[in-house]
Design a protein around this motif. Structure first.
Motif, PDB file in Angstrom:
ATOM      1  N   TYR A  89       0.855  -1.181   0.000  1.00 13.34           N
ATOM      2  CA  TYR A  89       0.000   0.000   0.000  1.00 13.34           C
ATOM      3  C   TYR A  89       0.890   1.229   0.000  1.00 13.34           C
ATOM      4  O   TYR A  89       1.906   1.269   0.697  1.00 13.34           O
ATOM      5  N   GLY A  90       0.481   2.232  -0.735  1.00 15.14           N
ATOM      6  CA  GLY A  90       1.118   3.533  -0.627  1.00 15.14           C
ATOM      7  C   GLY A  90       1.466   4.157  -1.960  1.00 15.14           C
ATOM      8  O   GLY A  90       1.438   3.514  -3.001  1.00 15.14           O
ATOM      9  N   ARG A  91       1.797   5.409  -1.871  1.00 18.16           N
ATOM     10  CA  ARG A  91       2.231   6.164  -3.044  1.00 18.16           C
ATOM     11  C   ARG A  91       3.728   5.907  -3.226  1.00 18.16           C
ATOM     12  O   ARG A  91       4.523   6.299  -2.383  1.00 18.16           O
ATOM     13  N   LEU A  92       4.067   5.243  -4.307  1.00 20.98           N
ATOM     14  CA  LEU A  92       5.468   4.916  -4.560  1.00 20.98           C
ATOM     15  C   LEU A  92       6.217   6.159  -5.017  1.00 20.98           C
ATOM     16  O   LEU A  92       5.660   6.995  -5.740  1.00 20.98           O
ATOM     17  N   PRO A  93       7.479   6.277  -4.628  1.00 23.92           N
ATOM     18  CA  PRO A  93       8.270   7.410  -5.087  1.00 23.92           C
ATOM     19  C   PRO A  93       8.501   7.322  -6.591  1.00 23.92           C
ATOM     20  O   PRO A  93       8.792   6.253  -7.119  1.00 23.92           O
ATOM     21  N   LEU A  94       8.349   8.457  -7.271  1.00 19.74           N
ATOM     22  CA  LEU A  94       8.567   8.511  -8.719  1.00 19.74           C
ATOM     23  C   LEU A  94       9.929   9.081  -9.072  1.00 19.74           C
ATOM     24  O   LEU A  94      10.548   8.664 -10.041  1.00 19.74           O
ATOM     25  N   MET A  95      10.357  10.086  -8.315  1.00 16.79           N
ATOM     26  CA  MET A  95      11.657  10.709  -8.594  1.00 16.79           C
ATOM     27  C   MET A  95      12.149  11.489  -7.395  1.00 16.79           C
ATOM     28  O   MET A  95      11.379  11.820  -6.499  1.00 16.79           O
ATOM     29  N   GLN A  96      13.453  11.754  -7.424  1.00 13.73           N
ATOM     30  CA  GLN A  96      14.086  12.581  -6.403  1.00 13.73           C
ATOM     31  C   GLN A  96      14.444  13.930  -7.029  1.00 13.73           C
ATOM     32  O   GLN A  96      15.036  13.971  -8.112  1.00 13.73           O
ATOM     33  N   LEU A  97      14.098  15.009  -6.353  1.00  7.32           N
ATOM     34  CA  LEU A  97      14.449  16.340  -6.817  1.00  7.32           C
ATOM     35  C   LEU A  97      15.826  16.714  -6.298  1.00  7.32           C
ATOM     36  O   LEU A  97      16.258  16.236  -5.243  1.00  7.32           O
ATOM     37  N   GLY A  98      16.508  17.594  -7.017  1.00  9.24           N
ATOM     38  CA  GLY A  98      17.828  18.047  -6.583  1.00  9.24           C
ATOM     39  C   GLY A  98      17.775  18.861  -5.310  1.00  9.24           C
ATOM     40  O   GLY A  98      18.697  18.835  -4.507  1.00  9.24           O
ATOM     41  N   VAL A  99      16.688  19.590  -5.128  1.00 11.40           N
ATOM     42  CA  VAL A  99      16.504  20.392  -3.915  1.00 11.40           C
ATOM     43  C   VAL A  99      15.082  20.201  -3.419  1.00 11.40           C
ATOM     44  O   VAL A  99      14.165  19.935  -4.201  1.00 11.40           O
ATOM     45  N   ALA A 100      14.898  20.335  -2.128  1.00 11.41           N
ATOM     46  CA  ALA A 100      13.558  20.245  -1.557  1.00 11.41           C
ATOM     47  C   ALA A 100      12.794  21.514  -1.904  1.00 11.41           C
ATOM     48  O   ALA A 100      13.362  22.610  -1.913  1.00 11.41           O
ATOM     49  N   LEU A 101      11.493  21.376  -2.201  1.00 14.29           N
ATOM     50  CA  LEU A 101      10.691  22.548  -2.522  1.00 14.29           C
ATOM     51  C   LEU A 101      10.534  23.441  -1.293  1.00 14.29           C
ATOM     52  O   LEU A 101      10.684  24.641  -1.367  1.00 14.29           O
ATOM     53  N   HIS A 102      10.183  22.856  -0.177  1.00 13.76           N
ATOM     54  CA  HIS A 102      10.120  23.521   1.126  1.00 13.76           C
ATOM     55  C   HIS A 102       9.809  22.466   2.166  1.00 13.76           C
ATOM     56  O   HIS A 102       9.604  21.307   1.833  1.00 13.76           O
ATOM     57  N   LYS A 103       9.742  22.861   3.403  1.00 12.64           N
ATOM     58  CA  LYS A 103       9.434  21.888   4.455  1.00 12.64           C
ATOM     59  C   LYS A 103       7.970  21.478   4.367  1.00 12.64           C
ATOM     60  O   LYS A 103       7.116  22.248   3.952  1.00 12.64           O
ATOM     61  N   GLY A 104       7.687  20.246   4.794  1.00 11.11           N
ATOM     62  CA  GLY A 104       6.326  19.747   4.747  1.00 11.11           C
ATOM     63  C   GLY A 104       6.022  19.101   3.406  1.00 11.11           C
ATOM     64  O   GLY A 104       6.911  18.781   2.632  1.00 11.11           O
ATOM     65  N   THR A 105       4.732  18.920   3.131  1.00 17.59           N
ATOM     66  CA  THR A 105       4.307  18.276   1.897  1.00 17.59           C
ATOM     67  C   THR A 105       3.681  19.302   0.972  1.00 17.59           C
ATOM     68  O   THR A 105       2.897  20.138   1.394  1.00 17.59           O
ATOM     69  N   ASP A 106       4.055  19.237  -0.294  1.00 16.63           N
ATOM     70  CA  ASP A 106       3.522  20.117  -1.321  1.00 16.63           C
ATOM     71  C   ASP A 106       2.863  19.247  -2.378  1.00 16.63           C
ATOM     72  O   ASP A 106       3.000  18.028  -2.365  1.00 16.63           O
ATOM     73  N   ILE A 107       2.164  19.853  -3.318  1.00 17.28           N
ATOM     74  CA  ILE A 107       1.510  19.125  -4.397  1.00 17.28           C
ATOM     75  C   ILE A 107       1.952  19.731  -5.727  1.00 17.28           C
ATOM     76  O   ILE A 107       1.909  20.950  -5.915  1.00 17.28           O
ATOM     77  N   LEU A 108       2.400  18.867  -6.645  1.00 19.07           N
ATOM     78  CA  LEU A 108       2.664  19.274  -8.016  1.00 19.07           C
ATOM     79  C   LEU A 108       1.523  18.752  -8.873  1.00 19.07           C
ATOM     80  O   LEU A 108       1.132  17.583  -8.753  1.00 19.07           O
ATOM     81  N   ALA A 114      -3.566  15.697 -12.636  1.00 15.95           N
ATOM     82  CA  ALA A 114      -3.178  14.749 -11.585  1.00 15.95           C
ATOM     83  C   ALA A 114      -2.300  15.457 -10.563  1.00 15.95           C
ATOM     84  O   ALA A 114      -1.423  16.245 -10.916  1.00 15.95           O
ATOM     85  N   ASN A 115      -2.535  15.168  -9.284  1.00 16.48           N
ATOM     86  CA  ASN A 115      -1.782  15.787  -8.192  1.00 16.48           C
ATOM     87  C   ASN A 115      -0.754  14.820  -7.642  1.00 16.48           C
ATOM     88  O   ASN A 115      -1.106  13.729  -7.192  1.00 16.48           O
ATOM     89  N   PHE A 116       0.506  15.233  -7.649  1.00 12.84           N
ATOM     90  CA  PHE A 116       1.611  14.410  -7.172  1.00 12.84           C
ATOM     91  C   PHE A 116       2.161  15.020  -5.886  1.00 12.84           C
ATOM     92  O   PHE A 116       2.705  16.124  -5.911  1.00 12.84           O
ATOM     93  N   PRO A 117       2.031  14.315  -4.758  1.00 16.02           N
ATOM     94  CA  PRO A 117       2.581  14.835  -3.506  1.00 16.02           C
ATOM     95  C   PRO A 117       4.105  14.908  -3.564  1.00 16.02           C
ATOM     96  O   PRO A 117       4.759  14.028  -4.128  1.00 16.02           O
ATOM     97  N   VAL A 118       4.650  15.951  -2.974  1.00 14.19           N
ATOM     98  CA  VAL A 118       6.101  16.122  -2.863  1.00 14.19           C
ATOM     99  C   VAL A 118       6.414  16.326  -1.388  1.00 14.19           C
ATOM    100  O   VAL A 118       5.842  17.204  -0.743  1.00 14.19           O
ATOM    101  N   HIS A 119       7.297  15.497  -0.868  1.00 13.15           N
ATOM    102  CA  HIS A 119       7.725  15.639   0.521  1.00 13.15           C
ATOM    103  C   HIS A 119       9.246  15.653   0.520  1.00 13.15           C
ATOM    104  O   HIS A 119       9.867  14.680   0.098  1.00 13.15           O
ATOM    105  N   GLY A 120       9.820  16.752   0.975  1.00 11.56           N
ATOM    106  CA  GLY A 120      11.275  16.891   0.919  1.00 11.56           C
ATOM    107  C   GLY A 120      11.745  16.877  -0.521  1.00 11.56           C
ATOM    108  O   GLY A 120      11.286  17.660  -1.343  1.00 11.56           O
ATOM    109  N   HIS A 121      12.601  15.927  -0.838  1.00 11.97           N
ATOM    110  CA  HIS A 121      13.143  15.794  -2.191  1.00 11.97           C
ATOM    111  C   HIS A 121      12.370  14.797  -3.051  1.00 11.97           C
ATOM    112  O   HIS A 121      12.703  14.585  -4.206  1.00 11.97           O
ATOM    113  N   THR A 122      11.351  14.150  -2.507  1.00 17.25           N
ATOM    114  CA  THR A 122      10.709  13.029  -3.187  1.00 17.25           C
ATOM    115  C   THR A 122       9.347  13.394  -3.751  1.00 17.25           C
ATOM    116  O   THR A 122       8.500  13.940  -3.045  1.00 17.25           O
TER     117      THR A 122
END
Length: 181
Positions: A89-108, A114-122
């Protein structure tokens, strides 16, 4: 019978898992440099076959996570000299970003909406992997553990997912089966 374990991004998710008696794994060995006797490896070590599991056994690994690109038949056919787990179960990681967008969880959001959660660099998949209603064939693969990977779920959503897995219920939300068939 598969034993459920969990990874959680929030303390509330971890608390819900604890209420159900599900062990929350705090740390997985994610690279060969992190492999130590007694550790549990993540799928980022690309464990695809019996030879890799034999090597991890020689290194003293307590449990290995098989790669999510393996299908049910491939997992069944692997010789498992040590306990093994897979993400069920769960949202599998798709890619790692070079830098974190910001602290916490963001949505791309992509061009399709489609909304892709971003947490840290993932960046995580827009929909979770879900196989609660398909556990019987998965249990026949010889896996000892099934990982429930919680990312953006609220405490109530985490509770609902765990109950669905315990009761082997079909999902009422959008999901993917990944390689599980």
């Amino acid at each position: 019978m598969i034993t459920f374990v969990a990874t959680c991004l929030t303390a509330k998710q971890a608390h819900v898992c604890a209420d159900f008696g599900i062990t929350v794994v705090q740390r997985y060995a994610r690279s060969i440099g992190e492999v130590t006797p007694g550790c549990v490896t993540d799928f980022s070590l690309h464990c695809f076959n019996s030879d890799t599991l034999a090597l991890l056994q020689d290194l003293g690994v307590a449990r290995a996570t098989l790669h999510p690109e393996l299908n049910t038949a491939q997992i069944r056919d692997i010789i498992k000299p040590i306990p093994t787990e897979a993400v069920i179960y769960g949202r599998l990681p798709l890619m790692q970003l070079g830098v974190a967008l910001h602290k916490g969880t963001d949505i791309l959001t992509d061009r399709t909406g489609a909304n892709f959660p971003v947490h840290g660099h993932t960046v995580y998949n827009a929909v979770p992997l879900y196989v609660a209603d398909k556990l019987a064939p998965i249990e026949k693969t010889g896996l000892t553990h099934g990982r429930l990977a919680f990312t953006i779920e609220t405490a109530d959503e985490t509770r609902a997912v765990i109950k669905a897995y315990l009761n082997r219920q079909k999902s009422k939300s959008a999901f993917t089966r990944g390689k599980w068939r």
